[in-house]
Motif scaffolding. Structure first.
Motif, PDB file in Angstrom:
ATOM      1  N   ALA A  94     -21.180   6.451  16.125  1.00 41.95           N
ATOM      2  CA  ALA A  94     -20.630   5.353  16.924  1.00 41.95           C
ATOM      3  C   ALA A  94     -21.434   4.079  16.701  1.00 41.95           C
ATOM      4  O   ALA A  94     -20.865   2.997  16.498  1.00 41.95           O
ATOM      5  N   HIS A  97     -20.720   2.563  13.337  1.00 37.38           N
ATOM      6  CA  HIS A  97     -19.408   1.897  13.337  1.00 37.38           C
ATOM      7  C   HIS A  97     -19.513   0.520  13.982  1.00 37.38           C
ATOM      8  O   HIS A  97     -19.004  -0.475  13.444  1.00 37.38           O
ATOM      9  N   TRP A  98     -20.169   0.457  15.139  1.00 40.29           N
ATOM     10  CA  TRP A  98     -20.279  -0.822  15.838  1.00 40.29           C
ATOM     11  C   TRP A  98     -21.140  -1.809  15.060  1.00 40.29           C
ATOM     12  O   TRP A  98     -20.866  -3.008  15.043  1.00 40.29           O
ATOM     13  N   LEU A 101     -18.944  -3.170  12.390  1.00 35.89           N
ATOM     14  CA  LEU A 101     -17.880  -3.998  12.944  1.00 35.89           C
ATOM     15  C   LEU A 101     -18.396  -5.351  13.419  1.00 35.89           C
ATOM     16  O   LEU A 101     -17.801  -6.396  13.133  1.00 35.89           O
ATOM     17  N   ILE A 102     -19.521  -5.328  14.144  1.00 36.68           N
ATOM     18  CA  ILE A 102     -20.005  -6.553  14.786  1.00 36.68           C
ATOM     19  C   ILE A 102     -21.004  -7.298  13.908  1.00 36.68           C
ATOM     20  O   ILE A 102     -21.162  -8.515  14.017  1.00 36.68           O
ATOM     21  N   THR A 238     -17.446  -8.005  22.337  1.00 37.31           N
ATOM     22  CA  THR A 238     -16.834  -7.062  21.392  1.00 37.31           C
ATOM     23  C   THR A 238     -17.358  -5.656  21.642  1.00 37.31           C
ATOM     24  O   THR A 238     -16.588  -4.678  21.653  1.00 37.31           O
ATOM     25  N   LEU A 239     -18.666  -5.530  21.867  1.00 40.74           N
ATOM     26  CA  LEU A 239     -19.245  -4.210  22.120  1.00 40.74           C
ATOM     27  C   LEU A 239     -18.698  -3.614  23.409  1.00 40.74           C
ATOM     28  O   LEU A 239     -18.433  -2.401  23.476  1.00 40.74           O
ATOM     29  N   ARG A 241     -15.719  -4.058  24.651  1.00 38.21           N
ATOM     30  CA  ARG A 241     -14.366  -3.561  24.356  1.00 38.21           C
ATOM     31  C   ARG A 241     -14.427  -2.250  23.574  1.00 38.21           C
ATOM     32  O   ARG A 241     -13.687  -1.306  23.847  1.00 38.21           O
ATOM     33  N   GLU A 242     -15.304  -2.204  22.597  1.00 38.99           N
ATOM     34  CA  GLU A 242     -15.436  -0.995  21.779  1.00 38.99           C
ATOM     35  C   GLU A 242     -15.980   0.163  22.595  1.00 38.99           C
ATOM     36  O   GLU A 242     -15.580   1.313  22.413  1.00 38.99           O
ATOM     37  N   LYS A 245     -13.504   2.332  24.376  1.00 43.12           N
ATOM     38  CA  LYS A 245     -12.727   3.280  23.569  1.00 43.12           C
ATOM     39  C   LYS A 245     -13.456   4.620  23.431  1.00 43.12           C
ATOM     40  O   LYS A 245     -12.821   5.661  23.284  1.00 43.12           O
TER      41      LYS A 245
END
Length: 256
Positions: A94, A97-98, A101-102, A238-239, A241-242, A245
């Protein structure tokens, strides 16, 4: 022992293989099974099975319960260790991935048994994590991770932590004393991000998101260079929101 050469079959220890088959058979019977049944399921002759079962019982991998054999404490510890590794892998994936992404370092930490524990970090050469130049456990007052974790604790637990790790200035931006720091913790809004500017390391700003599951305090945090401070809050949003999930998976993993 000389190294294996390409194409050479590995040397297998038959007794280990047979013992593992017996343990696998025992694991398939949560309520226990008699030795003869385990021997049959493992495909072993009774004398061989009895010898191995005695050894496994002596070593704590099996135990007897009303004439049946069930997994013992040693086997359960192995299983628990495997489960922890699996959950740790979930966290690592995880965070990776973050991070991708960020585009910022991502940290996961928990407060366990009175200590700040940095569980995992995802970073890269282009976006490196903050160097731990002063022990994170002892300097929770100075970094966003520690501030976020301590803000989730009760008054007594906070004071206990500071009795063991008193406030000390690390940079010119650091909080100066315990009383000031406790007032700051009192002012933190519940479940709101905690932000610190160059209090732990000059040239770095950080933010941490609280995650509370039962009595366990945890946090996800990010850091950016101070000259990119304008990236911090958008990255936090953003984190957040992620995190929504994967919150169920992550909170399950806090128990590692």
């Amino acid at each position: 022992m000389p190294p294996d050469h390409a194409g050479t079959a590995p040397t297998l220890i038959g007794s280990v293989q047979r013992a593992m088959r017996l343990l696998e058979a025992a694991a398939s019977h949560p309520d226990g099974a008699p030795p003869k049944q385990l021997a049959r399921e493992a495909g072993l002759a009774l004398p061989t099975a009895y010898h191995l079962l005695r050894t496994l019982t002596y070593e704590g991998y099996l135990r007897r319960r009303k004439g049946l054999l069930v997994l013992g404490g040693a086997a359960e510890r192995l299983g628990a260790g495997g489960a922890r590794q699996s959950r740790r892998g979930t966290i690592d994936e995880a965070l990776a991935h973050w991070h991708e992404l960020i585009g910022v370092p991502v940290y996961f930490a928990v407060y366990r048994e009175g200590e700040i524990e940095l569980v995992s970090v995802a970073d890269s050469p282009d976006n490196p994590a903050v160097e731990e130049w002063a022990d994170f456990k002892e300097t929770g007052h100075a970094h966003a991770i520690g501030q976020c974790l301590l803000s989730q604790l009760g008054t007594e637990a906070r004071r206990d932590h500071l009795d063991r790790y008193p406030v000390r200035s690390l940079t010119r931006y650091s909080v100066r004393d315990d009383r000031t720091f406790l007032r700051r913790l009192d002012a933190v809004e519940r479940m709101r991000p905690v932000v610190e500017h160059q209090e732990y390391a000059l040239g770095t700003v950080c933010a941490a998101l609280p995650i509370t599951v039962g009595d366990t305090a945890a946090t996800l945090a990010i850091s950016v260079p101070s000259h990119q401070a304008d990236r911090l809050l958008p990255a936090v949003r953003t984190l957040q929101r992620e995190l929504g999930k994967l919150l169920g998976t992550l909170t399950f993993s806090i128990s590692i």
